[in-house]
Design a protein around this motif. Structure first.
Motif, mmCIF file in Angstrom:
data_model
loop_
_atom_site.group_PDB
_atom_site.id
_atom_site.type_symbol
_atom_site.label_atom_id
_atom_site.label_comp_id
_atom_site.label_asym_id
_atom_site.label_seq_id
_atom_site.Cartn_x
_atom_site.Cartn_y
_atom_site.Cartn_z
ATOM 1 N N ALA A 271 -8.894 91.981 48.266
ATOM 2 C CA ALA A 271 -9.515 90.656 48.145
ATOM 3 C C ALA A 271 -8.711 89.666 47.323
ATOM 4 C CB ALA A 271 -10.917 90.787 47.534
ATOM 5 N N GLY A 272 -7.563 90.077 46.771
ATOM 6 C CA GLY A 272 -6.876 89.142 45.907
ATOM 7 C C GLY A 272 -5.492 89.597 45.492
ATOM 8 N N GLN A 273 -4.937 88.824 44.565
ATOM 9 C CA GLN A 273 -3.580 89.030 44.083
ATOM 10 C C GLN A 273 -3.626 89.736 42.728
ATOM 11 O OE1 GLN A 273 -1.474 88.062 46.283
ATOM 12 N NE2 GLN A 273 0.546 87.651 45.417
ATOM 13 N N LYS A 274 -2.769 90.740 42.574
ATOM 14 C CA LYS A 274 -2.618 91.428 41.283
ATOM 15 C C LYS A 274 -1.538 90.708 40.499
ATOM 16 C CE LYS A 274 -0.844 95.705 41.087
ATOM 17 N NZ LYS A 274 -0.792 97.179 41.122
ATOM 18 N N VAL A 275 -1.821 90.338 39.248
ATOM 19 C CA VAL A 275 -0.899 89.540 38.435
ATOM 20 C C VAL A 275 -0.796 90.172 37.048
ATOM 21 C CG1 VAL A 275 -0.353 87.225 37.555
ATOM 22 C CG2 VAL A 275 -1.665 87.474 39.686
ATOM 23 N N ALA A 276 0.411 90.185 36.489
ATOM 24 C CA ALA A 276 0.615 90.758 35.159
ATOM 25 C C ALA A 276 1.854 90.162 34.521
ATOM 26 C CB ALA A 276 0.753 92.273 35.239
ATOM 27 N N VAL A 277 1.911 90.233 33.204
ATOM 28 C CA VAL A 277 3.118 89.913 32.435
ATOM 29 C C VAL A 277 3.900 91.195 32.267
ATOM 30 C CG1 VAL A 277 4.020 89.134 30.218
ATOM 31 C CG2 VAL A 277 2.035 87.992 31.220
ATOM 32 N N PHE A 278 5.162 91.185 32.659
ATOM 33 C CA PHE A 278 6.000 92.379 32.551
ATOM 34 C C PHE A 278 6.218 92.722 31.085
ATOM 35 C CE2 PHE A 278 10.212 94.428 32.316
ATOM 36 C CZ PHE A 278 9.977 95.518 33.153
#
Length: 381
Positions: A271-278
């Motif tokens: 249902a969506g985008q996975k986003v993270a700070v490396f």
């Protein structure tokens, strides 16, 4: 069995399962030990979505990605399971040096396109771009957990013994090789429950810092190893405003903060985008550290990024998770051996895309078939 060898592979994450599969296909007797289940949530290989990208400024890694794509296709054919989904990938940001990335990919024959920011905004109006953008149409997402499960199954079908819920205890050298004490996870190995092996491969990921002091390694080998840092990475899922919009994977490197994102797969209901700070989380002692809580300041940081750069997403995370990154200072892998004990530390937060190839490289290294790249051999190079 080939030459009477018996290789014990410790842990069945992506790289351990890949190594066991490759060794078993060579006719080697293999025992694969996994303290929980393949691609366990206790390690680093769980979940359905990892970025498969070609863009590396280092030609060594870019070429390995090119080779790995063939190995993924081989794994899909052998397992009968789809593992790769083509979404394409974009790289941008003032610190990403997209012209250099494009130059490397062109030299290797990998398809890419360098776009001005206005053209990128036209193609992906749900994203914000302020610098030139590198587009890799053949990039995408690999299903990490299903891949590890598939490779474990293929290893077993090729003759490997797979022991889940089984933890390796002491590893001792013997006159003929090694004795590996094993037992139920979380309990002391029972007396006499010992495997005898000619070779041991330790592919323990975030468990490596805990296991390393007890391994029978020469002092010179230990001194050659880089430090291994285990970090609690925190990822957040944001719903697409338009579920029909085409979302690539992305890496955005701006002002010293590298943010990555990708379609989240079944991890959060497609249902969506996975986003993270490396490397945005705290350092842990090892995978044995039970802390998997989410830091509210990290959540706020990623949410603020989504609000500024990803207008095509609802700016409230609807799912979140913690996972482990185990890194070396140079982000290089380690595939090196001391007297038939091999460390496979394929980590640094970018190993998943290489998994079937890393299994091939490690099996070839153990069997002396093909030399491992010298940069991965701090002791024997």
């Amino acid at each position: 069995m080939m030459g009477g060898r018996h290789v014990v592979v410790i842990e069945a994450g992506l790289t351990g399962s890949a190594t066991a599969w490759r060794l078993a296909r060579h006719g080697i007797r293999v025992t694969l030990l996994e303290r929980d289940a393949p691609a366990s949530v206790l390690g680093s290989s769980h979940g359905s979505a990892r970025i498969f990208r070609y863009a590396y400024p280092d030609p060594l890694y870019a070429d390995l990605v090119r080779r790995a794509r063939t190995d993924w296709a081989e794994l899909e054919e052998a397992s009968g399971v789809p593992l790769f989904t083509a979404h394409g990938a974009v790289d941008h940001g003032s610190l990403r040096d997209t012209p250099r990335l494009a130059e490397v990919l062109t030299s290797l024959g990998v398809r890419s396109e360098l776009l001005p920011p206005e053209e990128a905004r036209r193609r992906w109006p749900h994203m914000v771009f302020g610098t030139p953008v590198l587009w890799q149409p053949d990039a995408g997402v690999v299903d990490a957990q299903t891949a590890a499960e598939a490779m474990t199954r293929l290893a077993a079908e090729s003759g490997a013994e797979v022991r889940t819920g089984t933890e390796a205890g002491a590893v001792r050298r013997t006159r003929s090789g090694f004795a590996v004490d094993v037992g139920p996870s979380g309990a002391a190995p029972s007396v006499g429950d010992t495997l005898h092996a000619t070779d041991v491969v330790v592919a323990a990921g975030g468990w490596l810092p805990r296991l390393l002091p007890a391994l029978p390694l020469p002092a010179a080998f230990r001194a050659s190893l880089p430090p291994f840092t285990v970090r609690k990475e925190q990822v957040f899922h944001f719903r697409w405003r338009d579920p029909a919009a085409a979302w690539p994977t992305f890496i955005h490197d701006e002002s010293g903060t590298l943010v990555y994102g990708l379609p989240g797969g079944r991890d959060a209901g497609f249902a969506g985008q996975k986003v993270a700070v490396f490397d945005g989380g705290p350092v842990l002692s090892s995978a044995a550290d039970p802390d998997r809580t989410i830091d509210p300041s990290n959540r706020a940081r990623v949410t603020a990024y989504v609000q500024e750069f990803l207008p095509g997403l609802h700016p409230e995370p609807y799912a979140e998770a913690a996972c482990l990154f185990t890194s070396t200072p140079t982000e290089d892998f380690v595939i090196d051996t001391a007297d038939h004990l091999t460390l496979l530390a394929a980590c640094s937060g970018h190993a998943a895309k290489f998994a079937p190839l890393l299994g091939r490289l490690t099996a070839d290294h153990v069997l002396g078939i093909d030399p491992t790249p010298p940069r991965f051999r701090p002791f024997t190079a």
